[in-house]
Motif scaffolding. Structure first.
Motif, PDB file in Angstrom:
ATOM      1  N   ALA A 255      -4.608  -4.016  -3.836  1.00  0.00           N
ATOM      2  CA  ALA A 255      -5.143  -2.732  -3.384  1.00  0.00           C
ATOM      3  C   ALA A 255      -4.178  -1.638  -3.808  1.00  0.00           C
ATOM      4  O   ALA A 255      -2.973  -1.877  -3.998  1.00  0.00           O
ATOM      5  N   ASP A 256      -4.713  -0.417  -3.978  1.00  0.00           N
ATOM      6  CA  ASP A 256      -3.868   0.707  -4.349  1.00  0.00           C
ATOM      7  C   ASP A 256      -3.484   1.511  -3.116  1.00  0.00           C
ATOM      8  O   ASP A 256      -3.888   1.202  -1.990  1.00  0.00           O
ATOM      9  N   ALA A 257      -2.704   2.561  -3.329  1.00  0.00           N
ATOM     10  CA  ALA A 257      -2.200   3.353  -2.210  1.00  0.00           C
ATOM     11  C   ALA A 257      -3.309   4.119  -1.503  1.00  0.00           C
ATOM     12  O   ALA A 257      -3.135   4.519  -0.346  1.00  0.00           O
TER      13      ALA A 257
ATOM     14  N   LEU B 144       0.180  -4.463  -2.761  1.00  0.00           N
ATOM     15  CA  LEU B 144      -0.103  -3.032  -2.628  1.00  0.00           C
ATOM     16  C   LEU B 144       0.667  -2.300  -3.715  1.00  0.00           C
ATOM     17  O   LEU B 144       1.897  -2.407  -3.797  1.00  0.00           O
TER      18      LEU B 144
ATOM     19  N   SER C 136      -1.096 -10.805  -1.043  1.00  0.00           N
ATOM     20  CA  SER C 136      -1.668  -9.459  -0.993  1.00  0.00           C
ATOM     21  C   SER C 136      -0.663  -8.508  -1.609  1.00  0.00           C
ATOM     22  O   SER C 136       0.528  -8.545  -1.276  1.00  0.00           O
TER      23      SER C 136
END
Length: 542
Positions: free
Chosen positions: A218-220, A182, A180
């Motif tokens: 996923a982004d912030a 980020l 995962s």
């Protein structure tokens, strides 16, 4: 040793006496001028020293965590290196000429410690447990992947978490590793789908046994850029991919049209908007066609023919067959043997049929409809030019009216207030910067000029104060002439002496010379002493 100290004290005392004498002979105005010159000189030296001592700072580390920033600043403080903090404490700046030296020195101490990658494994000792080794390896791998992802344009920071299954001989089918990620992107450069795909493959290729579908990004803001449950195989990347392709095509057509029309109207006097409806469905068709070369006989691919022929005489003698009840039927002894023949033909043929297999795959991106809107400034485009511009746009963009495409060209007055304000603001900023630069130069030049003038005035004043007036003195007349005032003194002691000779001009000159000698003796006692010493040396009999 005592004589040396005495001479040194005499020398220092003589220098102090000379300085005090020189200062004492200055007038009040001259003293003020000298003081102003010294103050101006000191102020100028102070300002120039401060200007020269200002150091230009450069970042040594950026995007630091709070703990890393504290460790770095502590290391700089220990070494006595000045530093500054920026970007909310995430960026540390040091003097430009010490950036690389301090970076190497701090790296030797393991700073910063976050995301240090495989350098983390250097801290393991011989007593490190297997569990600690496995955890350190995972942390090092996560740090290396994070640094690799941060090297991509538009990615400001990245955090990687890996789930690596433990290998065991008791497990027949181990689970696949997952990851995962980020990421935080720059506001001015958002991450596109190509970069997301690159990140997915980078992470999947860096971990043994990991598949791209097991990577989640996923982004912030919490938006899922790539999910492990989605597969891309042969599609255009879902809704986001379709939107990107459509927007890219619209932008390319708009840019080409604006560049073409801008050659006539100017780039600031035209605006183009394109709306495209694309069919991004990917189709694949396969067909098989069978054909017979000869409808009557066909085309023989393979053939096998067998023929059997037998000719002979029938057997005679006592032979017989079994009857219905199983008893032997007596043969006909009177019938004799005859001739018999046997013939068999067997053929096996395989007929070939022509077979044509055709696979057709339609590329996605077919234009279904195209709408183009062009806005030009009425101040530079006349009504007669509208038709020509519309025809050019239709031809350049491939407008098909039967397909439902539309082109609209409109003349309107452009609002240039914002552009003029921007130009004025830019000009004002440039003027302010130029004025500040000129003011700084003028201030520096004025300080230098005042200091130079003060130094010149002080030099001239000191020189004027130390200037000597030379008056020729007749030493012979001075020796032969009576001392002025001696006759009057004798008359006072002896009343009989009443005839006082009149004052001679030579005597007046002698008196003036004595006054000048007295003043000279006050200013330069060393020179007077040297002259008297020479006189006494001349009068000593040989």
């Amino acid at each position: 040793m005592a004589s040396f100290d005495s001479s040194r004290s005499q020398t220092s005392g003589g220098a102090g006496a000379k300085f005090s004498s020189a200062v004492g002979q200055l007038t009040q105005v001259q003293k003020i001028a000298v003081g102003a010159a010294l103050l101006t000189l000191i102020a100028g030296v102070f300002m120039f020293s401060r200007a020269g001592s200002s150091q230009q700072m450069a970042p040594i580390y950026t995007d630091l965590e709070a703990s890393d920033a504290a460790s770095v600043t502590e290391g700089l403080t220990t070494r006595g290196i000045p530093y500054e903090l920026a970007d909310g404490g995430r960026t540390v700046l040091v003097p430009t000429d010490q950036v690389y030296e301090m970076r190497i020195a701090l790296s030797s101490e393991g700073l910063p410690s976050s995301n240090e990658g495989y350098a983390l494994l250097d801290q393991q000792g011989i007593t490190t447990s297997e569990f600690r080794q496995r955890i350190d390896y995972q942390r090092a791998l996560e740090g290396e992947l994070a640094m690799t992802l941060e090297a991509i344009d538009g990615v400001e920071s990245a955090t990687v978490h890996l789930a690596l299954p433990e290998e065991s001989v008791f497990v027949d089918e181990p689970t696949n590793p997952t990851a995962s990620v980020l990421v935080a992107s720059a506001p001015s450069a958002p991450i596109n789908n190509d970069q997301v795909a690159a990140m997915v493959h980078l992470v999947a290729s860096s971990v043994k046994g990991m598949k791209p579908e097991n990577v989640t990004i996923a982004d912030a803001s919490g938006n899922v850029l790539a999910s492990g449950t989605e597969t891309t195989g042969g599609t255009m990347g879902g809704a986001d991919g379709r939107s990107d392709i459509t927007g890219q095509m619209e932008q390319e057509i708009a840019n080409e049209l604006k560049a073409m029309i801008g050659r006539v109207t100017g780039m600031a006097n035209v605006a183009v908007s394109v709306r495209a409806d694309l069919d991004l469905t990917e189709r694949e068709a396969m067909s098989e066609i069978y054909d017979t070369s000869n409808e009557d006989t066909g085309l023989v691919a393979s053939e096998r023919v067998a023929s059997e022929i037998y000719t002979g005489t029938q057997a005679g003698g006592e032979t017989g067959v079994l009857g219905p009840d199983g008893a032997v039927v007596a043969p006909d002894v009177e019938a004799g043997g005859g001739e018999s023949s046997y013939e068999k033909d067997d053929a096996e043929r395989t007929y070939a049929i022509n077979r044509t297999v055709e696979s057709v795959r339609d590329a996605p991106g077919k234009i279904e409809r195209l709408h183009v809107a062009v806005l030009v400034d009425e101040a530079v485009v006349s009504e007669e030019q509208i038709a020509a511009i519309e025809q050019l746009v239709s031809t350049a963009s491939g407008i098909d009216t039967e397909r439902g495409d539309q082109v609209v060209v409109t003349r309107l007055a452009f609002d240039t207030a914002a552009e003029e304000a921007a130009v004025e603001a830019e000009a004002a900023q440039a003027a302010a910067i130029a004025a500040e630069s000129r003011s700084s130069m003028i201030q520096t030049g004025a300080i230098a000029l005042i200091a130079l003038i003060a130094i010149i005035l002080a030099f001239l004043s000191t020189r004027k104060a130390r200037r000597e007036v030379s008056t020729p003195i007749d030493l012979d007349a001075l020796k032969s002439a009576p001392v002025p005032g001696a006759a009057a003194a004798m008359a006072e002691t002896d009343p009989t002496i009443i005839d006082i000779p009149p004052i001679n001009p030579v005597h007046e000159a002698s008196q003036s010379a004595l006054d000048e000698l007295s003043a000279l003796a006050d200013r330069k006692p060393e020179d007077i002493a040297q002259i008297l010493h020479s006189w006494l040396a001349d009068e000593v009999p040989t």
